[in-house]
Design a protein around this motif. Structure first.
Motif, PDB file in Angstrom:
ATOM      1  N   LEU A  78      29.470 -55.383 -77.450  1.00  0.00           N
ATOM      2  CA  LEU A  78      28.985 -54.821 -78.718  1.00  0.00           C
ATOM      3  C   LEU A  78      30.135 -54.515 -79.647  1.00  0.00           C
ATOM      4  O   LEU A  78      30.114 -54.833 -80.837  1.00  0.00           O
ATOM      5  N   MET A  94      20.605 -53.373 -77.550  1.00  0.00           N
ATOM      6  CA  MET A  94      20.892 -53.035 -76.154  1.00  0.00           C
ATOM      7  C   MET A  94      19.550 -52.929 -75.444  1.00  0.00           C
ATOM      8  O   MET A  94      18.671 -52.178 -75.878  1.00  0.00           O
ATOM      9  N   ALA A 107      26.847 -46.351 -78.059  1.00  0.00           N
ATOM     10  CA  ALA A 107      26.309 -47.592 -78.615  1.00  0.00           C
ATOM     11  C   ALA A 107      26.104 -47.469 -80.122  1.00  0.00           C
ATOM     12  O   ALA A 107      26.488 -48.355 -80.890  1.00  0.00           O
ATOM     13  N   VAL A 112      25.381 -50.388 -82.887  1.00  0.00           N
ATOM     14  CA  VAL A 112      24.279 -51.188 -82.349  1.00  0.00           C
ATOM     15  C   VAL A 112      23.090 -51.126 -83.296  1.00  0.00           C
ATOM     16  O   VAL A 112      22.882 -50.105 -83.969  1.00  0.00           O
ATOM     17  N   TYR A 115      18.492 -49.738 -79.743  1.00  0.00           N
ATOM     18  CA  TYR A 115      18.738 -49.410 -78.319  1.00  0.00           C
ATOM     19  C   TYR A 115      17.375 -49.239 -77.684  1.00  0.00           C
ATOM     20  O   TYR A 115      16.637 -48.312 -77.991  1.00  0.00           O
TER      21      TYR A 115
END
Lengths: 146, 626
Positions: A78, A94, A107, A112, A115
């Motif tokens: 990532l 994710m 994250a 990201v 998630y």
């Protein structure tokens, strides 16, 4: 010109791979699903190097990353993606069973896009994956990726 | 005058008075006599003159000079008459006596009649007349010698009398002395003795009841009082001395030159001496005998030492010093105190130093510090260990949450896939078996989740803050929306306060209770779920969640909150049985309690309390509820 319907799936567990594929294919989410088993391979694919050296050009429409993978883990991948100017715009989700706060925080810190927890129940899992696939590859608008 | 002894003064006074009186008297007498004598002499002469005058009339009448002369010689009888003369009518000298007398020594002419004193002479005229003035008689009396005689006589008497008087006076004064000056002298002597020998037991003799006697009495009384006071003082001093000697603390007194005047027993001991005799030879070089260092290790030169500081006016209190005796294996830690003592005029008089032996205390303190340090180290170590243990636990639950779920997911996943592929073509039994696999996997998943939550709850710290309960309840209800939107649920929510609690944990509680209420009312067509609050003095905040669902048998109420305890079969209502145990655990950690009431087929009410500590008034800022 990228293929809007290629999905990169980075998952080390074979069962999870099979289940995910089953879910994705059930709803015809994508044309091609590239499966890699660890973070290193994921990066190799993205950078079109190593065993993916001769791959079709273009970045996937979506990257589904598991957290725990050998060699290079999901967070590391990532990070690389989001730090790379050319790849930054690619949606990264994710897909993991870890609900641990630190992982979440890290994250999102890395940028990201989403998630998502892998539900234990299969049906829920299938739904989640379908939704993900449809959302990110169909509904979600993104700039032309190269 | 004041310096002449009383004795002599008295004598002098007595004599003086006597003499004065005597002289006065004698003087007066003398004058009187003098005057009287003169008077007498004058009269006598006048008489004689008259007689002679009368006798000489014939002679003068008949101008008989010889007769005249003869008459004049009668004057001889009066030996002091030095000149006599008769003058005739015309004032011529007629006859004179003595013959040797020259004319020049007689008055030239006749004066006034009468006799007068001229210097040392008494002279004058007596007219001679017989049926008319015939002439005058002149007589001159030489007083000088007469006077002298008289004077001497008088003087002799006077002296004699004076002598007698003086003797008497002397005797008198001697007597007076014994009456007055002796007692006074005795008193004076006593006083001297007392002052010389400082002996207040002597007493002055009382020699009479007069003023001096009274003085002697008062004096003796005073002596008595002094003696008494001295005794009391000595007693006091003894007492003080005893106290000082028996003090546990050392006491040291030094004069303004730094010379040590006194050390009590404790002070001696604290300096390593067994007795004053042992210490005496060292009195001057006391300072050189000892080495003093501060507790920090700095050696103190003489002028920085306690006594020097006190002499400079510093007040010492609890100053800890390490003292070591040179040349002897003797070392102690002493606590010094001291102050400069001033007299009533504010002048510094002496320095008083107190010493307390704190050697044991110091070593105890050092020991404590050592123990403290080691304790702190051990606490730090334990904490580190605990933290490590905690970390292990955390990573354990992390692995559990991650690693256990994966196989679970696979079981469920493949079972479902299998179901999808062949499910319809299976026999009932096979279908059931497959379903069991699927359900078990689901159950296991829930169990893992709840176990994880349960363990997290146990480990976590209570982080209290303001919680707006109504907001939290509303949010929690919203979480269940997927399940409830198909159903008819009437929510009756009372006034809910803002309280102090750990938000995350409290949310668990609500989630559990509300979730249960929703779950166990599933079979009802019309569901009523009531959430209420009350504040009582004993319990604080009392919350209740009432539903009209399946209820439970009160007989088993005790089991409700037990871990893994369930009162319903899994095929009626799914559940792991951990939820309520979690609730109880959370509420207990907050200091509250949990209980429930229920009736089978009617409904159930779940209660929990939270202590009303530091109930904060509703704040303007939104309370933390996530």
């Amino acid at each position: 010109m990228n293929d809007p319907h290629t999905i990169l799936l980075a998952e080390d567990n074979a069962h999870d791979v099979e289940l995910t594929m089953a879910a994705l294919t059930e709803h015809n989410v994508a044309n091609e699903i590239v499966v890699v088993n660890d973070g290193a391979q994921a990066l190799d694919y993205l950078y079109a190097r190593g065993k993916f050296a001769g791959r079709k050009a273009g970045l996937p429409a979506l990257a589904l990353l598991d957290l725990k993978m050998p060699k290079v883990d999901g967070l590391e991948v990532l990070r690389v993606i989001k730090e790379d100017e050319k790849m930054r715009a690619m949606p990264v989700v994710m897909l993991t069973s870890s609900r641990e706060e630190p992982d979440l925080v890290r994250a999102y810190q890395l940028g990201v896009n989403s998630y998502v927890l892998k539900p234990v129940e299969f049906q829920a899992f299938v739904d989640a994956v379908k939704n993900l696939g449809v959302y990110w590859t169909v509904h979600n608008q993104r700039p032309g990726l190269r | 005058m004041r310096n002449i002894p009383i004795r002599r003064r008295l004598t002098l006074v007595t004599l003086g008075i006597s003499l004065t009186v005597m002289l006065l008297m004698r003087g007066t007498f003398f004058v009187y006599e003098f005057l009287t004598f003169r008077e007498t002499t004058l009269r006598h002469l006048s008489s004689l003159a008259q007689v002679l005058a009368t006798n000489s009339t014939a002679a003068l009448a008949f101008q008989n000079q010889d007769d005249a002369r003869e008459i004049l010689t009668a004057v001889r009888a009066e030996q002091h008459i030095v000149a006599a003369a008769i003058y005739d009518r015309s004032g011529r000298l007629f006859a004179k006596y003595p013959d040797s007398l020259s004319q020049a020594e007689l008055p030239a002419k006749v004066g006034d009649p009468g006799f007068r004193f001229e210097g040392t002479n008494l002279a004058g005229f007596q007219p001679i007349s017989e049926k008319g003035r015939l002439g005058a008689l002149y007589l001159r009396l030489e007083m000088g010698e007469v006077m002298r005689e008289w004077l001497w006589g008088s003087l002799r008497i006077a002296l004699a009398v004076m002598g007698v008087v003086l003797v008497i006076a002397w005797l008198l004064s001697g007597w007076v002395q014994t009456q007055i000056s002796d007692p006074i002298l005795a008193l004076a002597q006593t006083a001297q003795v007392v002052s010389e020998r400082r002996d207040f037991t002597v007493r002055a003799p009382k020699l009479g009841d007069d003023e001096v006697g009274r003085l002697a009495d008062s004096f003796n009384q005073m002596l008595g009082q002094i003696e008494e006071q001295n005794r009391a003082l000595r007693q006091q001093e003894n007492r003080l001395q005893t106290i000082i000697e028996n003090l546990d603390e050392g006491l040291l007194v030094a004069d303004m030159n730094g010379k040590i005047q006194h050390l009590n027993r404790a002070a001696l001991e604290l300096h390593g001496f067994k007795s004053l005799e042992e210490c005496r030879p060292h009195m001057h070089e006391f300072g050189d005998l000892f080495e003093l260092t501060t507790t920090a290790g700095k050696a103190l030169p003489l002028e920085q030492r306690p006594l020097a500081r006190i002499l400079r006016g510093q007040v010492l209190h609890d100053w800890e010093i390490r003292i070591r005796r040179r040349g002897a294996a003797w070392e102690r830690v002493l606590s010094y105190g001291g102050v400069l003592v001033k007299d009533t005029e504010g002048r510094p008089m002496m320095a008083v130093v107190t010493l307390a032996d704190i050697t044991e205390r110091k070593s105890a303190e050092d020991e404590i510090m050592r123990l403290n340090n080691s304790l702190e180290r051990r606490v730090a170590e334990r904490t580190a260990e605990l933290e490590a243990a905690n970390k292990e636990l955390e990573s354990f639950s992390y692995s559990v949450s991650h690693d256990l779920r994966a196989p679970l997911r696979h079981i469920d996943g493949f079972a479902q896939l299998l179901n999808k592929r062949v499910g319809q073509s299976l026999a009932e039994v096979d279908k059931r078996y497959l379903n069991n696999i699927i359900n078990s996997a689901k159950g296991l998943g829930l169990l893992i989740d709840e176990l994880l939550a349960f363990s997290r709850m146990g480990r976590a710290e209570l982080r209290q803050s303001d919680v707006a309960v109504r907001v939290m309840v509303d949010e929690t209800i919203r979480e269940f929306q997927p399940e409830t939107q198909q159903r008819q649920i009437e929510w009756r929510i009372g006034a809910l306060p803002t309280i102090q609690a750990d938000p995350a944990m409290l949310r668990q509680v609500w989630r559990n209770l509300i979730g249960n209420a929703i779950k166990y009312t599933r079979q009802r067509a019309a569901t009523t779920i009531e959430i209420s609050h009350q504040q009582t003095e004993n319990e604080g905040h009392v919350f209740a969640v009432r539903d009209n669902g399946a209820g439970f048998d009160m007989q088993y109420a005790a089991k409700l909150f037990g871990v893994f305890q369930r009162l319903h079969h899994a095929n009626e209502f799914e559940g792991t049985g951990i939820g309520l145990a979690n609730v109880r655990r959370i509420i207990l950690r907050h200091g509250g309690r949990t209980w429930a009431e229920g009736e089978v087929g009617v409904g159930a009410t779940f209660y929990f309390t939270l202590p009303a500590l530091r109930v904060s008034a509703a704040k303007s800022a939104p309370a933390l509820s996530s």
